[in-house]
Design an enzyme around this catalytic site. Structure first.
Site, PDB file in Angstrom:
ATOM      1  N   ASN A   9      61.433 111.768 115.219  1.00 33.09           N
ATOM      2  CA  ASN A   9      62.584 112.643 115.006  1.00 33.09           C
ATOM      3  C   ASN A   9      63.828 111.759 114.891  1.00 33.09           C
ATOM      4  O   ASN A   9      64.324 111.239 115.889  1.00 33.09           O
ATOM      5  CB  ASN A   9      62.697 113.608 116.208  1.00 33.09           C
ATOM      6  CG  ASN A   9      63.943 114.457 116.146  1.00 33.09           C
ATOM      7  OD1 ASN A   9      64.615 114.536 115.125  1.00 33.09           O
ATOM      8  ND2 ASN A   9      64.264 115.108 117.259  1.00 33.09           N
ATOM      9  N   LYS A  11      66.785 112.617 114.028  1.00 35.20           N
ATOM     10  CA  LYS A  11      68.034 113.337 114.339  1.00 35.20           C
ATOM     11  C   LYS A  11      69.075 113.057 113.253  1.00 35.20           C
ATOM     12  O   LYS A  11      68.706 112.863 112.106  1.00 35.20           O
ATOM     13  CB  LYS A  11      68.511 112.959 115.739  1.00 35.20           C
ATOM     14  CG  LYS A  11      67.366 113.062 116.770  1.00 35.20           C
ATOM     15  CD  LYS A  11      67.821 113.015 118.183  1.00 35.20           C
ATOM     16  CE  LYS A  11      66.590 113.119 119.093  1.00 35.20           C
ATOM     17  NZ  LYS A  11      66.889 113.171 120.491  1.00 35.20           N
ATOM     18  N   HIS A  98      64.006 122.520 119.295  1.00 33.70           N
ATOM     19  CA  HIS A  98      64.345 121.272 119.988  1.00 33.70           C
ATOM     20  C   HIS A  98      65.459 121.553 120.990  1.00 33.70           C
ATOM     21  O   HIS A  98      66.353 122.357 120.726  1.00 33.70           O
ATOM     22  CB  HIS A  98      64.789 120.219 118.963  1.00 33.70           C
ATOM     23  CG  HIS A  98      64.920 118.861 119.573  1.00 33.70           C
ATOM     24  ND1 HIS A  98      66.027 118.487 120.298  1.00 33.70           N
ATOM     25  CD2 HIS A  98      64.075 117.803 119.590  1.00 33.70           C
ATOM     26  CE1 HIS A  98      65.853 117.241 120.734  1.00 33.70           C
ATOM     27  NE2 HIS A  98      64.677 116.813 120.315  1.00 33.70           N
ATOM     28  N   GLU A 100      68.053 120.047 121.757  1.00 37.62           N
ATOM     29  CA  GLU A 100      69.430 119.861 121.252  1.00 37.62           C
ATOM     30  C   GLU A 100      69.871 121.082 120.440  1.00 37.62           C
ATOM     31  O   GLU A 100      71.045 121.431 120.431  1.00 37.62           O
ATOM     32  CB  GLU A 100      69.500 118.570 120.416  1.00 37.62           C
ATOM     33  CG  GLU A 100      69.467 117.342 121.306  1.00 37.62           C
ATOM     34  CD  GLU A 100      68.910 116.091 120.659  1.00 37.62           C
ATOM     35  OE1 GLU A 100      68.795 116.040 119.422  1.00 37.62           O
ATOM     36  OE2 GLU A 100      68.583 115.150 121.411  1.00 37.62           O
ATOM     37  N   GLU A 168      58.944 118.665 125.943  1.00 41.46           N
ATOM     38  CA  GLU A 168      60.018 117.686 126.085  1.00 41.46           C
ATOM     39  C   GLU A 168      60.971 118.121 127.197  1.00 41.46           C
ATOM     40  O   GLU A 168      61.810 119.013 126.982  1.00 41.46           O
ATOM     41  CB  GLU A 168      60.829 117.605 124.788  1.00 41.46           C
ATOM     42  CG  GLU A 168      60.059 117.125 123.596  1.00 41.46           C
ATOM     43  CD  GLU A 168      61.006 116.533 122.556  1.00 41.46           C
ATOM     44  OE1 GLU A 168      60.905 115.336 122.304  1.00 41.46           O
ATOM     45  OE2 GLU A 168      61.868 117.265 122.046  1.00 41.46           O
ATOM     46  N   GLY A 174      66.533 111.057 125.442  1.00 36.76           N
ATOM     47  CA  GLY A 174      67.611 110.096 125.232  1.00 36.76           C
ATOM     48  C   GLY A 174      68.161 109.460 126.496  1.00 36.76           C
ATOM     49  O   GLY A 174      69.177 108.772 126.460  1.00 36.76           O
ATOM     50  N   SER A 211      62.066 110.070 125.765  1.00 33.25           N
ATOM     51  CA  SER A 211      62.111 108.641 126.109  1.00 33.25           C
ATOM     52  C   SER A 211      60.772 107.916 125.954  1.00 33.25           C
ATOM     53  O   SER A 211      60.451 107.014 126.732  1.00 33.25           O
ATOM     54  CB  SER A 211      62.670 108.446 127.522  1.00 33.25           C
ATOM     55  OG  SER A 211      64.013 108.862 127.565  1.00 33.25           O
ATOM     56  N   GLY A 232      62.151 110.094 119.591  1.00 35.51           N
ATOM     57  CA  GLY A 232      63.502 110.122 119.040  1.00 35.51           C
ATOM     58  C   GLY A 232      64.035 108.712 118.858  1.00 35.51           C
ATOM     59  O   GLY A 232      63.673 108.003 117.917  1.00 35.51           O
ATOM     60  N   GLY A 233      64.885 108.285 119.786  1.00 32.93           N
ATOM     61  CA  GLY A 233      65.583 106.996 119.688  1.00 32.93           C
ATOM     62  C   GLY A 233      64.708 105.822 119.275  1.00 32.93           C
ATOM     63  O   GLY A 233      65.073 105.048 118.378  1.00 32.93           O
TER      64      GLY A 233
HETATM   65  P1  PGA Z   1      64.109 110.426 122.699  1.00 32.76           P
HETATM   66  O1  PGA Z   1      64.187 111.809 121.952  1.00 32.76           O
HETATM   67  O2  PGA Z   1      62.794 109.807 122.369  1.00 32.76           O
HETATM   68  O3  PGA Z   1      65.274 109.650 122.192  1.00 32.76           O
HETATM   69  O4  PGA Z   1      64.219 110.705 124.171  1.00 32.76           O
HETATM   70  C1  PGA Z   1      63.071 112.643 121.835  1.00 32.76           C
HETATM   71  C2  PGA Z   1      63.427 113.873 121.071  1.00 32.76           C
HETATM   72  O5  PGA Z   1      64.590 114.289 121.110  1.00 32.76           O
HETATM   73  O6  PGA Z   1      62.580 114.479 120.414  1.00 32.76           O
END
Ligand code: PGA
Length: 263
Positions: A9, A11, A98, A100, A168, A174, A211, A232-233
């Site tokens: 992802n 973002k 998600h 967010e 999640e 994050g 994470s 994500g990151g």
């Molecule tokens: P992250 O994000 O791996 O940066 O924690 C995961 C996500 O938002 O799907």
């Protein structure tokens, strides 16, 4: 062990040039041959990069996913993107719910449900994200929250074939914090038992997100209840992503054999 699904992802990150460069770098990091990774590695870039990346991604054997879709089919919804449009530009997957989106765009369980229906109508696989906040967990509401997200969010169109669940924890996204492996295992088992009440969803695959990085991917993915990861990151750096893919491949018979073909 069956093959693991990885979903990257991105973002709201990257530029066109960076996206192109990304795949050159990723492939130079020795990852599975194109045919091997089908269905197993999904990239979700921002909307403007879906079409330009379509050929590159599919040529390289990856799968294209979007970060969201409209709850509506079509019409006067300025700024929205219909699930059918995503299908049209080569997407096979779409993220829904998600944390967010739930936090910043007030995406409720009811809206998620409508989006899941639109995604399924369009022939997309929905990746339905659920998870608790820190407060939910600390106040002992984990089961209540997850059960509500599943009960209210999953549509009648949802089946184990067209829907993946991504667990999640919002407090893990994050932050570099992850639940313990035992905790992940227990929560996935809890989700599995909640899903078992719905015949259509009882076989659904459950991914873990929050994470996930090169250093913890193998341990997390080796949990039997974890069918894959939403990253994500760490997915923004092709070197990290290549490491995560390699970690997944060591656990997957199918992907591992293809990995050997390439290396
Ligand atoms: P992250 O994000 O791996 O940066 O924690 C995961 C996500 O938002 O799907």
């Amino acid at each position: 062990m069956s093959s693991k699904i990885l979903v990257a992802n991105w973002k709201m990150n990257g530029s066109m040039a960076e996206c192109i460069e990304y795949f050159d770098d990723l492939l130079s990091g020795a990852i599975p041959s194109p045919s091997a990774a089908q269905e197993a590695i999904v990239f979700c870039p921002s909307f403007p990069y879906l079409l330009p990346l379509q050929h590159r991604l599919i040529e390289d054997g990856f799968t294209l996913g979007a970060q969201g879709c409209s709850e509506f089919q079509e019409g006067a919804y300025t700024g929205e993107v219909a699930a059918t449009m995503l299908k049209d530009v080569g997407c096979t997957h779409v993220l829904i719910g998600h944390s967010e989106r739930r936090q910043h765009q007030n995406e409720s369980n009811q809206i998620c449900k409508a989006k899941l229906e639109r995604a399924h109508d369009a022939g997309l696989t929905a990746i339905y994200c659920i998870g608790e906040t820190k407060e939910d967990r600390e106040s002992g509401n984990l089961e209540k929250v997850l059960s509500r997200q599943l009960l209210e969010g999953l549509s009648s169109s949802s089946t184990s074939k067209n829907t993946l669940i991504a667990y999640e924890p919002a407090w893990s996204i994050g932050t570099g914090l992850t639940p313990s492996l035992t905790n992940i295992q227990e929560t996935h088992a809890l989700i599995q038992s909640l899903l078992s009440k719905s015949p259509a969803m009882q076989e659904a695959k459950i991914l873990y997100g929050g994470s996930v990085k090169a250093t913890n991917a193998k341990n997390i993915l080796s949990l039997t209840q974890v069918s894959g990861a939403l990253i994500g990151g760490a997915s923004l750096d092709p070197k990290n992503m290549a490491e995560i893919v390699k970690a997944a491949n060591t656990l997957s018979d199918k992907a591992a054999s293809f990995f050997n073909l390439r290396s």
